[in-house]
Motif scaffolding. Structure first.
Motif, mmCIF file in Angstrom:
data_model
loop_
_atom_site.group_PDB
_atom_site.id
_atom_site.type_symbol
_atom_site.label_atom_id
_atom_site.label_comp_id
_atom_site.label_asym_id
_atom_site.label_seq_id
_atom_site.Cartn_x
_atom_site.Cartn_y
_atom_site.Cartn_z
ATOM 1 N N UNK A 50 0.832 -1.203 0.000
ATOM 2 C CA UNK A 50 0.000 0.000 0.000
ATOM 3 C C UNK A 50 0.870 1.258 0.000
ATOM 4 N N UNK A 51 2.104 1.096 -0.463
ATOM 5 C CA UNK A 51 3.071 2.195 -0.614
ATOM 6 C C UNK A 51 3.286 2.976 0.678
ATOM 7 N N UNK A 52 3.148 2.301 1.813
ATOM 8 C CA UNK A 52 3.376 2.967 3.091
ATOM 9 C C UNK A 52 2.329 4.008 3.445
ATOM 10 N N UNK A 53 1.179 3.974 2.765
ATOM 11 C CA UNK A 53 0.131 4.976 3.001
ATOM 12 C C UNK A 53 -0.665 4.707 4.270
ATOM 13 N N UNK A 54 -0.520 3.516 4.826
ATOM 14 C CA UNK A 54 -1.216 3.183 6.069
ATOM 15 C C UNK A 54 -0.176 2.803 7.113
ATOM 16 N N UNK A 55 -0.503 3.041 8.373
ATOM 17 C CA UNK A 55 0.456 2.669 9.415
ATOM 18 C C UNK A 55 0.378 1.169 9.684
ATOM 19 N N UNK A 56 1.277 0.685 10.516
ATOM 20 C CA UNK A 56 1.387 -0.746 10.766
ATOM 21 C C UNK A 56 0.124 -1.337 11.388
ATOM 22 N N UNK A 57 -0.566 -0.567 12.242
ATOM 23 C CA UNK A 57 -1.794 -1.073 12.863
ATOM 24 C C UNK A 57 -2.859 -1.353 11.810
ATOM 25 N N UNK A 58 -3.013 -0.426 10.857
ATOM 26 C CA UNK A 58 -4.009 -0.608 9.806
ATOM 27 C C UNK A 58 -3.614 -1.796 8.919
ATOM 28 N N UNK A 59 -2.331 -1.890 8.574
ATOM 29 C CA UNK A 59 -1.865 -3.021 7.771
ATOM 30 C C UNK A 59 -2.128 -4.336 8.517
ATOM 31 N N UNK A 60 -1.900 -4.349 9.816
ATOM 32 C CA UNK A 60 -2.137 -5.551 10.620
ATOM 33 C C UNK A 60 -3.618 -5.931 10.612
ATOM 34 N N UNK A 61 -4.491 -4.930 10.712
ATOM 35 C CA UNK A 61 -5.929 -5.203 10.649
ATOM 36 C C UNK A 61 -6.319 -5.800 9.300
ATOM 37 N N UNK A 62 -5.705 -5.303 8.235
ATOM 38 C CA UNK A 62 -5.984 -5.842 6.898
ATOM 39 C C UNK A 62 -5.523 -7.296 6.792
ATOM 40 N N UNK A 63 -4.369 -7.600 7.370
ATOM 41 C CA UNK A 63 -3.883 -8.988 7.374
ATOM 42 C C UNK A 63 -4.846 -9.860 8.172
ATOM 43 N N UNK A 64 -5.286 -9.361 9.325
ATOM 44 C CA UNK A 64 -6.248 -10.121 10.145
ATOM 45 C C UNK A 64 -7.506 -10.421 9.340
ATOM 46 N N UNK A 65 -8.000 -9.409 8.629
ATOM 47 C CA UNK A 65 -9.185 -9.591 7.791
ATOM 48 C C UNK A 65 -8.916 -10.638 6.704
ATOM 49 N N UNK A 66 -7.745 -10.533 6.059
ATOM 50 C CA UNK A 66 -7.395 -11.456 4.975
ATOM 51 C C UNK A 66 -7.395 -12.911 5.424
ATOM 52 N N UNK A 67 -6.985 -13.159 6.668
ATOM 53 C CA UNK A 67 -6.916 -14.559 7.106
ATOM 54 C C UNK A 67 -8.105 -14.959 7.986
ATOM 55 N N UNK A 68 -9.103 -14.080 8.057
ATOM 56 C CA UNK A 68 -10.352 -14.425 8.720
ATOM 57 C C UNK A 68 -10.381 -14.275 10.228
ATOM 58 N N UNK A 69 -9.536 -13.402 10.779
ATOM 59 C CA UNK A 69 -9.532 -13.158 12.230
ATOM 60 C C UNK A 69 -10.457 -11.990 12.554
ATOM 61 N N UNK A 70 -11.238 -12.127 13.602
ATOM 62 C CA UNK A 70 -12.133 -11.060 14.052
ATOM 63 C C UNK A 70 -11.383 -10.128 14.996
ATOM 64 N N UNK A 71 -11.128 -8.910 14.537
ATOM 65 C CA UNK A 71 -10.380 -7.926 15.327
ATOM 66 C C UNK A 71 -11.294 -6.812 15.808
ATOM 67 N N UNK A 72 -12.587 -7.098 15.979
ATOM 68 C CA UNK A 72 -13.624 -6.139 16.337
ATOM 69 C C UNK A 72 -13.242 -4.961 17.204
ATOM 70 N N UNK A 73 -12.968 -5.201 18.497
ATOM 71 C CA UNK A 73 -12.687 -4.091 19.412
ATOM 72 C C UNK A 73 -11.430 -3.330 19.026
ATOM 73 N N UNK A 74 -10.408 -4.065 18.587
ATOM 74 C CA UNK A 74 -9.159 -3.409 18.195
ATOM 75 C C UNK A 74 -9.417 -2.534 16.974
ATOM 76 N N UNK A 75 -10.236 -3.022 16.049
ATOM 77 C CA UNK A 75 -10.582 -2.241 14.864
ATOM 78 C C UNK A 75 -11.170 -0.895 15.271
ATOM 79 N N UNK A 76 -12.112 -0.933 16.207
ATOM 80 C CA UNK A 76 -12.756 0.313 16.645
ATOM 81 C C UNK A 76 -11.735 1.295 17.215
#
Length: 156
Positions: A119-145
């Motif tokens: 994503x060309x560094x346009x998102x910070x590591x937390x957002x990238x981590x949330x995207x990875x969690x989504x990609x592999x089917x992990x529910x990151x609900x509260x952390x997402x908020x």
């Protein structure tokens, strides 16, 4: 090798020879019997253990989600101060990826870095981590908020 939180959680159950304790007895054992922490810290450990699925609440009792019999708490064991340090969102997401995504911590870091680079560094590591969690089917609900509020500037 058993992680530190697991050893701390198992100790009151082993000491009392049971797989179920009242919340009061669990916290009392950690703070007064074992003298490892304050009652407030014992409550945080209880919450952490429930969120990590080491403990569950059943009929008002804390119940171990594992067999403690084969586990030996090393003589002289005492939890480190790190156990009480508040984890950041990135650490929480990485724990989620390891626990629920079935990948190693090293693999989680690698996937987060790859996602952030893609994503060309346009998102910070937390957002990238949330995207990875989504990609592999992990529910990151509260952390997402939490992350959403932080990156969008919404106070909450």
């Amino acid at each position: 090798m058993m992680d530190e939180l697991s050893l701390v959680v198992i100790s009151p159950f082993k000491k009392n020879g049971t797989s179920a304790l009242s919340i009061k007895d669990f916290e009392f054992a950690l703070s007064f019997d074992l003298k490892w922490m304050s009652p407030a810290q014992a409550s945080k450990v209880r919450d952490q253990a429930i969120m990590s699925s080491l403990l569950k609440i059943d009929g008002g009792m804390l119940v171990l989600n594992m067999d403690a019999d084969p586990i030996d708490v090393p003589a002289g064991f005492k939890p480190s101060a790190d156990l009480f340090r508040e984890k950041g969102n990135l650490e929480k997401i990485m724990d989620l990826l390891v626990r629920d995504g079935g990948i190693s911590k090293k693999e989680a870091v690698s996937r987060i870095n790859v996602k952030q680079d893609s994503l060309s560094g346009l998102v910070d590591a937390e957002v990238a981590a949330l995207l990875v969690a989504h990609d592999i089917g992990c529910d990151a609900g509260e952390i997402f908020d939490d992350v959403y509020r932080r990156v969008s500037g919404i106070s909450g």
